[in-house]
Design a protein around this motif. Structure first.
Motif, PDB file in Angstrom:
ATOM      1  N   ARG A 212      53.294 -29.946 -55.590  1.00 47.64           N
ATOM      2  CA  ARG A 212      53.359 -31.032 -56.815  1.00 47.64           C
ATOM      3  C   ARG A 212      54.058 -30.485 -58.082  1.00 47.64           C
ATOM      4  NH1 ARG A 212      47.398 -33.352 -58.618  1.00 47.64           N
ATOM      5  NH2 ARG A 212      47.534 -31.148 -59.636  1.00 47.64           N
ATOM      6  N   ALA A 213      55.106 -31.264 -58.308  1.00 45.04           N
ATOM      7  CA  ALA A 213      55.991 -30.983 -59.358  1.00 45.04           C
ATOM      8  C   ALA A 213      56.572 -31.863 -60.174  1.00 45.04           C
ATOM      9  CB  ALA A 213      57.015 -29.633 -58.875  1.00 45.04           C
ATOM     10  N   ARG A 214      56.691 -31.604 -61.527  1.00 42.59           N
ATOM     11  CA  ARG A 214      57.710 -32.585 -62.163  1.00 42.59           C
ATOM     12  C   ARG A 214      58.964 -31.668 -62.560  1.00 42.59           C
ATOM     13  NH1 ARG A 214      53.772 -33.740 -66.931  1.00 42.59           N
ATOM     14  NH2 ARG A 214      52.741 -31.535 -66.244  1.00 42.59           N
ATOM     15  N   PRO A 215      59.196 -30.400 -62.759  1.00 33.92           N
ATOM     16  CA  PRO A 215      60.532 -29.977 -63.274  1.00 33.92           C
ATOM     17  C   PRO A 215      61.569 -29.898 -62.086  1.00 33.92           C
ATOM     18  CG  PRO A 215      58.639 -28.455 -64.096  1.00 33.92           C
ATOM     19  CD  PRO A 215      58.088 -29.588 -63.083  1.00 33.92           C
ATOM     20  N   VAL A 216      62.485 -30.232 -62.373  1.00 39.82           N
ATOM     21  CA  VAL A 216      63.880 -30.121 -61.275  1.00 39.82           C
ATOM     22  C   VAL A 216      63.751 -28.801 -60.609  1.00 39.82           C
ATOM     23  CG1 VAL A 216      66.161 -30.548 -60.863  1.00 39.82           C
ATOM     24  CG2 VAL A 216      64.928 -32.136 -62.347  1.00 39.82           C
ATOM     25  N   ALA A 217      63.784 -27.874 -61.416  1.00 43.92           N
ATOM     26  CA  ALA A 217      63.708 -26.398 -60.848  1.00 43.92           C
ATOM     27  C   ALA A 217      62.738 -26.115 -59.877  1.00 43.92           C
ATOM     28  CB  ALA A 217      63.910 -25.315 -61.940  1.00 43.92           C
ATOM     29  N   SER A 218      61.625 -26.665 -60.145  1.00 44.19           N
ATOM     30  CA  SER A 218      60.449 -26.099 -59.304  1.00 44.19           C
ATOM     31  C   SER A 218      60.833 -27.082 -58.182  1.00 44.19           C
ATOM     32  CB  SER A 218      59.215 -26.555 -59.847  1.00 44.19           C
ATOM     33  OG  SER A 218      57.970 -26.459 -58.948  1.00 44.19           O
ATOM     34  N   ARG A 219      61.098 -28.300 -58.129  1.00 46.39           N
ATOM     35  CA  ARG A 219      61.474 -29.099 -56.912  1.00 46.39           C
ATOM     36  C   ARG A 219      62.380 -28.743 -56.108  1.00 46.39           C
ATOM     37  NH1 ARG A 219      61.587 -35.153 -59.540  1.00 46.39           N
ATOM     38  NH2 ARG A 219      62.222 -35.778 -57.531  1.00 46.39           N
ATOM     39  N   ARG A 220      63.407 -27.959 -56.815  1.00 45.53           N
ATOM     40  CA  ARG A 220      64.616 -27.250 -55.844  1.00 45.53           C
ATOM     41  C   ARG A 220      64.231 -26.088 -55.201  1.00 45.53           C
ATOM     42  NH1 ARG A 220      69.014 -27.221 -60.753  1.00 45.53           N
ATOM     43  NH2 ARG A 220      69.641 -29.478 -60.646  1.00 45.53           N
ATOM     44  N   VAL A 221      63.174 -25.302 -55.474  1.00 40.12           N
ATOM     45  CA  VAL A 221      62.633 -24.226 -54.923  1.00 40.12           C
ATOM     46  C   VAL A 221      61.686 -24.816 -53.583  1.00 40.12           C
ATOM     47  CG1 VAL A 221      60.882 -22.348 -55.027  1.00 40.12           C
ATOM     48  CG2 VAL A 221      62.421 -22.623 -56.697  1.00 40.12           C
ATOM     49  N   ALA A 222      61.038 -25.747 -53.647  1.00 37.52           N
ATOM     50  CA  ALA A 222      60.418 -26.549 -52.636  1.00 37.52           C
ATOM     51  C   ALA A 222      61.277 -26.847 -51.545  1.00 37.52           C
ATOM     52  CB  ALA A 222      59.661 -27.643 -53.200  1.00 37.52           C
ATOM     53  N   SER A 223      62.616 -27.753 -52.228  1.00 40.25           N
ATOM     54  CA  SER A 223      63.349 -28.031 -51.166  1.00 40.25           C
ATOM     55  C   SER A 223      63.990 -26.868 -50.221  1.00 40.25           C
ATOM     56  CB  SER A 223      64.613 -29.111 -51.858  1.00 40.25           C
ATOM     57  OG  SER A 223      65.502 -29.503 -50.967  1.00 40.25           O
ATOM     58  N   ALA A 224      64.305 -25.927 -51.009  1.00 47.24           N
ATOM     59  CA  ALA A 224      64.875 -24.748 -50.379  1.00 47.24           C
ATOM     60  C   ALA A 224      64.100 -24.133 -49.329  1.00 47.24           C
ATOM     61  CB  ALA A 224      65.514 -23.636 -51.418  1.00 47.24           C
ATOM     62  N   LEU A 225      62.639 -24.362 -49.397  1.00 46.95           N
ATOM     63  CA  LEU A 225      61.790 -23.871 -48.487  1.00 46.95           C
ATOM     64  C   LEU A 225      61.410 -24.777 -47.375  1.00 46.95           C
ATOM     65  CD1 LEU A 225      59.169 -22.150 -50.651  1.00 46.95           C
ATOM     66  CD2 LEU A 225      61.131 -20.968 -49.390  1.00 46.95           C
ATOM     67  N   GLY A 226      62.099 -25.835 -47.493  1.00 46.83           N
ATOM     68  CA  GLY A 226      61.909 -27.146 -46.094  1.00 46.83           C
ATOM     69  C   GLY A 226      61.032 -28.200 -46.629  1.00 46.83           C
ATOM     70  N   PHE A 227      60.519 -28.162 -47.846  1.00 52.06           N
ATOM     71  CA  PHE A 227      59.375 -29.276 -48.279  1.00 52.06           C
ATOM     72  C   PHE A 227      60.233 -30.598 -48.255  1.00 52.06           C
ATOM     73  CE2 PHE A 227      57.009 -25.697 -49.540  1.00 52.06           C
ATOM     74  CZ  PHE A 227      55.452 -26.112 -49.473  1.00 52.06           C
ATOM     75  N   ARG A 228      59.611 -31.829 -47.936  1.00 51.44           N
ATOM     76  CA  ARG A 228      60.097 -33.008 -48.158  1.00 51.44           C
ATOM     77  C   ARG A 228      59.504 -33.729 -48.989  1.00 51.44           C
ATOM     78  NH1 ARG A 228      59.495 -36.121 -43.429  1.00 51.44           N
ATOM     79  NH2 ARG A 228      58.234 -34.938 -42.347  1.00 51.44           N
ATOM     80  N   GLU A 229      59.929 -34.377 -49.968  1.00 53.18           N
ATOM     81  CA  GLU A 229      59.284 -35.291 -51.004  1.00 53.18           C
ATOM     82  C   GLU A 229      58.997 -36.539 -50.192  1.00 53.18           C
ATOM     83  OE1 GLU A 229      61.348 -35.426 -54.695  1.00 53.18           O
ATOM     84  OE2 GLU A 229      61.112 -33.455 -55.166  1.00 53.18           O
ATOM     85  N   LEU A 230      57.611 -36.628 -50.069  1.00 49.95           N
ATOM     86  CA  LEU A 230      57.152 -37.857 -49.603  1.00 49.95           C
ATOM     87  C   LEU A 230      56.714 -39.041 -50.352  1.00 49.95           C
ATOM     88  CD1 LEU A 230      55.335 -36.349 -46.392  1.00 49.95           C
ATOM     89  CD2 LEU A 230      57.639 -36.866 -46.547  1.00 49.95           C
ATOM     90  N   GLY A 231      56.657 -38.731 -51.708  1.00 47.32           N
ATOM     91  CA  GLY A 231      55.916 -39.657 -52.613  1.00 47.32           C
ATOM     92  C   GLY A 231      55.827 -39.169 -53.993  1.00 47.32           C
TER      93      GLY A 231
END
Length: 261
Positions: A212-231
Motif C-alpha cells: 500500500r503506497a502513495r509515493p510514485v517511487a515506492s509504487r515503482r519498487v513494487a511494480s519491479a517486484l511483480g506487484f499488480r495494482e488492483l485498486g
C-alpha cells in the motif's frame, strides 16, 4: 469470464476489515454499509476501498451512510478514491490517501538479486532506530516499519542500517509490506533488494503480500517486484453536523441531498 484469484483474495481481506458483513458486488458499483468499528479507515471516518470495478464503503453512522450512498451512486468506481471528486459531492474535512493497493502471487513475483549481504533482525531491534530516525515523520509513517511483526531484512553501511523491509501480519493470511531507505542512500536499488527478501519470506509462509503506497517511487519498487495494482484506498473525515443538517433539509424538501451549500 475468468476470475482473478489474487483479486478475489484481496477483496476477501478488505471485506473482513470492514467489520460487518459486506461484499464487493460481482457486477461492479458501490456497496455502502454502516460500521463504526471498520478498519478501512480511522475511527469515526468513512473508508473507501476500490478493487477491480467494485468498491465497498464503510460509514460510522446511518446518516453518513445514506449521504455517502446518495452522493457516490453515480461516481465511476475508478474515481471513488479521487479526493477532488469526493470533495465535490460530500462535506469533507480531512482526507488520508489515496493509496494504491498492490498484490503479488508466487507465480508473478520477480525477486531482486542482492548486491551485498542482507541481514535478518528481530522486529523492533535497536539497530533499526537509527534508520527510522533518519527519515522524516511522513516517510516514517508511510513505511510502517515500526509496526512489522516479521523479521527485518536489512542492508548496512558499516554498522549503520541504511535500508530495511519487513511485514506486518494482517487478517486473511496477508503480509502488509513495509520498506524504508535512509534518505541519503536512495536511488541505489536498496529498497528493492530488502523488499524482495521480505516478500520472499511472506510467500514462503503462504501469505499474500500487500503493498500500500502513495509515493510514485515506492509504487515503482513494487511494480519491479511483480506487484499488480488492483485498486486503491481513501479515508474521509466528514462534517457530521453538515450531514445531519442536509438530512433534515432533504426530509422537509429545503435542501438538495449531498449539497455542500
Amino acid at each position: 469470464m475468468s476470475v482473478d484469484p489474487l483479486l478475489v483474495r484481496a477483496r476477501g481481506l478488505w471485506e473482513a476489515l470492514a467489520g460487518v458483513p459486506v461484499s464487493f458486488a460481482p457486477s461492479g458499483g458501490v456497496t455502502v454499509v454502516v460500521s463504526p468499528g471498520s478498519q478501512l479507515c480511522p475511527p469515526s471516518w468513512t473508508g473507501i476501498v476500490v478493487l477491480g470495478d467494485a468498491a465497498i464503503v464503510t460509514a460510522p453512522t446511518e446518516v453518513a451512510a445514506r449521504a455517502v450512498s446518495r452522493s457516490l451512486a453515480s461516481v465511476p468506481a475508478d474515481s471513488l478514491t479521487r479526493g477532488d471528486v469526493v470533495r465535490a459531492v460530500l462535506p469533507v474535512t480531512e482526507v488520508l490517501g489515496p493509496a494504491a493497493l498492490g498484490y503479488v502471487s508466487s507465480d508473478d513475483f520477480r525477486p531482486s538479486a542482492a548486491v551485498g549481504a542482507i541481514e535478518h533482525l528481530d522486529p523492533g531491534h535497536q539497530d533499526l532506530r537509527g534508520l527510522v530516525g533518519s527519515a522524516g515523520p511522513e516517510d516514517r509513517d508511510e513505511s510502517g516499519l515500526e509496526e512489522i511483526t516479521s523479521p527485518a531484512f536489512v542492508v548496512r553501511d558499516g554498522t549503520d542500517v541504511i535500508a530495511a523491509a519487513g511485514y506486518r501480519t494482517w487478517p486473511e493470511s496477508t503480509a502488509h509490506v513495509s520498506v524504508l531507505t535512509a534518505p541519503r542512500h536512495r536511488g541505489r536499488g536498496l529498497a528493492r533488494q530488502v523488499a524482495s527478501a521480505a516478500v520472499a519470506h511472506a510467500l514462503a509462509a503462504g501469505l499474500m503480500p500487500q503493498w500500500r503506497a502513495r509515493p510514485v517511487a515506492s509504487r515503482r519498487v513494487a511494480s519491479a517486484l511483480g506487484f499488480r495494482e488492483l485498486g486503491s484506498q481513501l479515508s474521509l473525515g466528514l462534517d457530521h453536523n453538515k450531514l445531519r443538517q442536509d438530512a433534515v433539509g432533504a426530509a422537509d424538501g429545503t435542501a438538495v441531498p449531498g449539497s455542500r451549500a
